[in-house]
Design an enzyme around this catalytic site. Structure first.
Site, PDB file in Angstrom:
ATOM      1  N   TYR A  25       2.520  10.922   2.585  1.00  0.00           N
ATOM      2  CA  TYR A  25       1.144  12.234   2.628  1.00  0.00           C
ATOM      3  C   TYR A  25       0.533  12.933   1.543  1.00  0.00           C
ATOM      4  CZ  TYR A  25       0.288  16.727   4.378  1.00  0.00           C
ATOM      5  OH  TYR A  25      -0.113  17.910   4.848  1.00  0.00           O
ATOM      6  N   GLN A  86       4.928  -0.762   0.969  1.00  0.00           N
ATOM      7  CA  GLN A  86       4.429  -0.969   2.612  1.00  0.00           C
ATOM      8  C   GLN A  86       5.511  -2.075   3.177  1.00  0.00           C
ATOM      9  OE1 GLN A  86       0.504  -1.545   3.784  1.00  0.00           O
ATOM     10  NE2 GLN A  86      -0.174   0.100   2.529  1.00  0.00           N
ATOM     11  N   HIS A 108      -5.438  -0.120   4.574  1.00  0.00           N
ATOM     12  CA  HIS A 108      -6.269  -1.246   3.453  1.00  0.00           C
ATOM     13  C   HIS A 108      -5.129  -2.693   3.867  1.00  0.00           C
ATOM     14  CE1 HIS A 108      -7.448  -3.181   0.087  1.00  0.00           C
ATOM     15  NE2 HIS A 108      -6.312  -3.342  -0.539  1.00  0.00           N
TER      16      HIS A 108
END
Length: 341
Positions: A25, A86, A108
């Site tokens: 967020y 990630q 991305h």
């Protein structure tokens, strides 16, 4: 010619009939979540325990839960955490909660392009990448406009991945401006190159050297700051509006002539050759490997370089000037570039 999609090319009901999890967020995460919610999409936020962003998301009335819970509940998972985390987030909290028919989205292509994340069979892998910071994506959406997006499909397990991605893009306002179709490889490599050679690395160091040349020659730091940094925005705005041609048309004849005769003395063909070397390192994964290894070892090089650059005299001069002039941002957190962290 690139394929560009607009509102009439996307069906909003597709994403409205799915359950979306926004993982993270930050700058992009808040914009995606709020825009999707306002477009009638079922959205929840996945955050790590103790995340500082939890209160912000809850204050907007969004449902917040753990990343694993969000991934399990949703069938479209948009991963908007920083590139360097990630893969870990995916392995620990998302991978085992994916089912056939689900989709994982990215803004991305870094982790897919360089193989840090591999989706299981039966799962769509797509990208919806707004070409603007999150606060702009949100502001434009609220104004009834949008920010151009890129869309790409890496794995079309469902046979409907592109339509799903376009529907998502419509939900965040991208199709109002235009959505350009690309690939994960093209987006990742061109994005990294643009950042390193021109927009961030190239521009930052060009500005710093210009400041050093003027101040070392005896010019006041405040004057040097205005000439090589502050006025840069005026020039870039003209380029965005009408290309380099409009920028040259808008400036004085003196400035335009100086552009033609002195620009090539500074940015000569050898610069292009070094830019090609930068691109090669990106294409071959050299940069990605260096970045991820440094991050895995505590980001020592990254932190050292950041600390070094923050001490450049142009930063001291800039902070002083920005605090003195009424036309500058009053939000110090935003002005100093930390709002999205």
């Amino acid at each position: 010619m690139a394929k560009i999609y607009y509102n009439d090319d996307a069906d909003l009901s597709i994403i409205q009939n799915r359950s979306v999890a926004i993982i993270g967020y930050g700058s992009q995460g808040h914009a995606h979540a709020l825009n999707l919610r306002d477009s009638g999409v079922d959205v929840r936020i996945g955050l790590n325990e103790g995340s500082k962003s939890r209160a912000k998301a809850e204050a907007e009335g969004l449902q917040v839960m753990s990343i694993a819970e969000a991934a399990k509940e949703a069938d479209v998972i948009m991963i908007l955490t920083p590139d360097q985390v990630q893969a870990q987030v995916y392995e620990e909290s998302i991978k085992d909660n994916l089912e056939e028919g689900d989709a994982i989205f990215f803004a991305h292509g870094f982790n897919i392009r360089f193989g840090y994340i591999e989706a299981p069979q039966g799962v769509d892998v797509a990208m919806v990448a707004p070409k603007g910071p999150g606060h702009t994506v949100r502001r434009e959406f609220e104004a009834g406009r949008g920010v151009p997006d890129l869309v790409a499909v890496e794995v079309d397990a469902s046979g409907n991945a592109l339509q799903l991605a376009l529907s998502y893009a419509k939900g965040i306002g991208g199709t109002r401006a235009g959505v350009i179709e690309t690939t994960f490889t093209e987006e990742t490599e061109s994005d990294l190159f643009g950042e390193q050679a021109v927009l961030c690395g190239g521009m930052s160091h060009l500005v710093q050297y210009g400041f050093e040349v003027l101040t070392e020659a005896g010019y006041q730091p405040e004057i040097a700051y205005f000439e090589v940094l502050h006025e840069l925005k005026l020039i870039v705005d003209l380029m965005v509006e009408g290309g380099i041609a409009k920028q040259r048309w808008s400036i004085s004849d003196t400035a335009e002539y100086g552009d033609y005769v002195s620009g090539p003395r500074v940015i000569d063909p050898s610069v292009k050759e070094r830019m090609q070397d930068v691109l090669k390192d990106i294409q071959e994964g050299v940069f990605a490997d260096r970045f991820m290894k440094d991050q895995a070892s505590g980001a020592k090089e990254f932190k050292e370089l950041r600390a070094k650059e923050e001490k450049h005299p142009i930063e001291t001069t800039g902070r002083k000037l920005r605090s003195l002039f009424a036309w500058e941002q009053t939000d110090a957190d935003y002005t100093e570039g930390t709002a999205a962290r």
